[in-house]
Motif scaffolding. Sequence first.
Motif, PDB file in Angstrom:
ATOM      1  N   PRO A  47       0.814  -1.222   0.000  1.00  0.00           N
ATOM      2  CA  PRO A  47       0.000   0.000   0.000  1.00  0.00           C
ATOM      3  C   PRO A  47       0.851   1.278   0.000  1.00  0.00           C
ATOM      4  O   PRO A  47       0.485   2.268  -0.646  1.00  0.00           O
ATOM      5  N   LEU A  48       1.990   1.254   0.701  1.00  0.00           N
ATOM      6  CA  LEU A  48       2.872   2.424   0.705  1.00  0.00           C
ATOM      7  C   LEU A  48       3.478   2.639  -0.686  1.00  0.00           C
ATOM      8  O   LEU A  48       3.539   3.768  -1.180  1.00  0.00           O
ATOM      9  N   ALA A  49       3.916   1.542  -1.289  1.00  0.00           N
ATOM     10  CA  ALA A  49       4.506   1.638  -2.622  1.00  0.00           C
ATOM     11  C   ALA A  49       3.483   2.086  -3.656  1.00  0.00           C
ATOM     12  O   ALA A  49       3.822   2.763  -4.630  1.00  0.00           O
ATOM     13  N   ALA A  50       2.234   1.724  -3.445  1.00  0.00           N
ATOM     14  CA  ALA A  50       1.184   2.045  -4.418  1.00  0.00           C
ATOM     15  C   ALA A  50       0.978   3.546  -4.565  1.00  0.00           C
ATOM     16  O   ALA A  50       0.524   4.019  -5.610  1.00  0.00           O
ATOM     17  N   PHE A  51       1.295   4.322  -3.520  1.00  0.00           N
ATOM     18  CA  PHE A  51       1.156   5.777  -3.607  1.00  0.00           C
ATOM     19  C   PHE A  51       2.067   6.355  -4.688  1.00  0.00           C
ATOM     20  O   PHE A  51       1.744   7.355  -5.323  1.00  0.00           O
ATOM     21  N   ARG A  52       3.242   5.721  -4.892  1.00  0.00           N
ATOM     22  CA  ARG A  52       4.161   6.181  -5.938  1.00  0.00           C
ATOM     23  C   ARG A  52       3.803   5.587  -7.296  1.00  0.00           C
ATOM     24  O   ARG A  52       4.226   6.086  -8.321  1.00  0.00           O
ATOM     25  N   GLY A  53       3.078   4.470  -7.274  1.00  0.00           N
ATOM     26  CA  GLY A  53       2.850   3.741  -8.509  1.00  0.00           C
ATOM     27  C   GLY A  53       4.060   2.888  -8.835  1.00  0.00           C
ATOM     28  O   GLY A  53       4.980   2.728  -8.012  1.00  0.00           O
ATOM     29  N   ARG A  54       4.106   2.318 -10.005  1.00  0.00           N
ATOM     30  CA  ARG A  54       5.237   1.478 -10.414  1.00  0.00           C
ATOM     31  C   ARG A  54       6.470   2.347 -10.572  1.00  0.00           C
ATOM     32  O   ARG A  54       6.538   3.203 -11.464  1.00  0.00           O
ATOM     33  N   CYS A  55       7.465   2.124  -9.711  1.00  0.00           N
ATOM     34  CA  CYS A  55       8.617   3.032  -9.642  1.00  0.00           C
ATOM     35  C   CYS A  55       9.815   2.294  -9.054  1.00  0.00           C
ATOM     36  O   CYS A  55       9.685   1.583  -8.051  1.00  0.00           O
ATOM     37  N   VAL A  56      10.995   2.484  -9.645  1.00  0.00           N
ATOM     38  CA  VAL A  56      12.194   1.816  -9.164  1.00  0.00           C
ATOM     39  C   VAL A  56      12.553   2.247  -7.742  1.00  0.00           C
ATOM     40  O   VAL A  56      13.188   1.504  -6.994  1.00  0.00           O
ATOM     41  N   TRP A 133       5.996  -5.918  -8.777  1.00  0.00           N
ATOM     42  CA  TRP A 133       5.593  -5.098  -9.927  1.00  0.00           C
ATOM     43  C   TRP A 133       5.702  -3.610  -9.596  1.00  0.00           C
ATOM     44  O   TRP A 133       6.216  -2.818 -10.398  1.00  0.00           O
ATOM     45  N   LEU A 134       5.244  -3.223  -8.420  1.00  0.00           N
ATOM     46  CA  LEU A 134       5.311  -1.820  -8.008  1.00  0.00           C
ATOM     47  C   LEU A 134       6.755  -1.334  -7.894  1.00  0.00           C
ATOM     48  O   LEU A 134       7.027  -0.143  -8.046  1.00  0.00           O
ATOM     49  N   SER A 135       7.680  -2.259  -7.633  1.00  0.00           N
ATOM     50  CA  SER A 135       9.090  -1.889  -7.470  1.00  0.00           C
ATOM     51  C   SER A 135       9.838  -1.838  -8.798  1.00  0.00           C
ATOM     52  O   SER A 135      11.046  -1.613  -8.816  1.00  0.00           O
TER      53      SER A 135
END
Length: 277
Positions: A47-56, A133-135
């Motif tokens: 959920p935290l990563a989802a705020f940025r979207g798919r992002c390295v 995937w988000l990473s």
Amino acid sequence: MVEVVLLLLLLPLATLLLYHYNATFCYFCKVAFFNGWVVAMATLLSPLAAFRGRCVENMKLLRAAILPLKHFYGIKIRVQGSEHLDIEEPYVIVCNHQASLDLLGMVEVMPERCVPVAKKELMYLGTVGWACWLSGIIFLDRQRREDAIHIISQTARTMHHQNLRVLIFPEGTRNQSKSMLPFKRGAFHLAVQAQVPIFPVVISPYWHFFSSKERRFTSGTCTIRILPKVETCGLSPKDVPELTESVYQAMADVFTEMSAHPHGHQDTELTPAQQES
């Protein structure tokens, strides 16, 4: 009722005794904890990563979640040659692949803006796949060659546009034997198409403390050696077979040396991750 209470009291004690005195039971407990930790961290961090979207940049969250595991298992990781990765340009990292424990080594050496390549099946593993995937992890379908070639070409362009580093396990599958498997050429096609250097990374054998075949999982020491970069500037696709073989041979020689001396040298350096922990 008394029997139930006694059973509930004796069960933790029996479990503890089995953990300490039965190597197979201890192995399965540690593997279950490893997998459970990965799933739990993926579920919490997605959920935290989802705020940025798919992002390295989300790889930093996954890396931070995996780093503590080495302490839980009493595994010491020594890194040699980390200075080789201190360059700003994009590059490809190729590393031997032994087991899920490679995650511990991967997060020790992974530089900024680096994403691994993984098999596409991983993407469908619930929250773990979502977190990957988000990473920005790159997924390859090994059964569909044309799609894999397209993704490699697309990644070659993206590496320069986004200043990405890509980590690949060229053996293509886990391998706990005493020699490395022949390399698949995808990583080398990627490096040649992108005209970026390759950094070979060799992880020492785990067999003195971990073996899925023998159901053994104890504490131990792992050495990771980062070799000097291999340039690809000026190379073309016809040079890929020779490039693949030369990198394989260099890594195989180091792996053989590490097999004879699995603990490595005592004066090896600490990574920034080790210094922080």
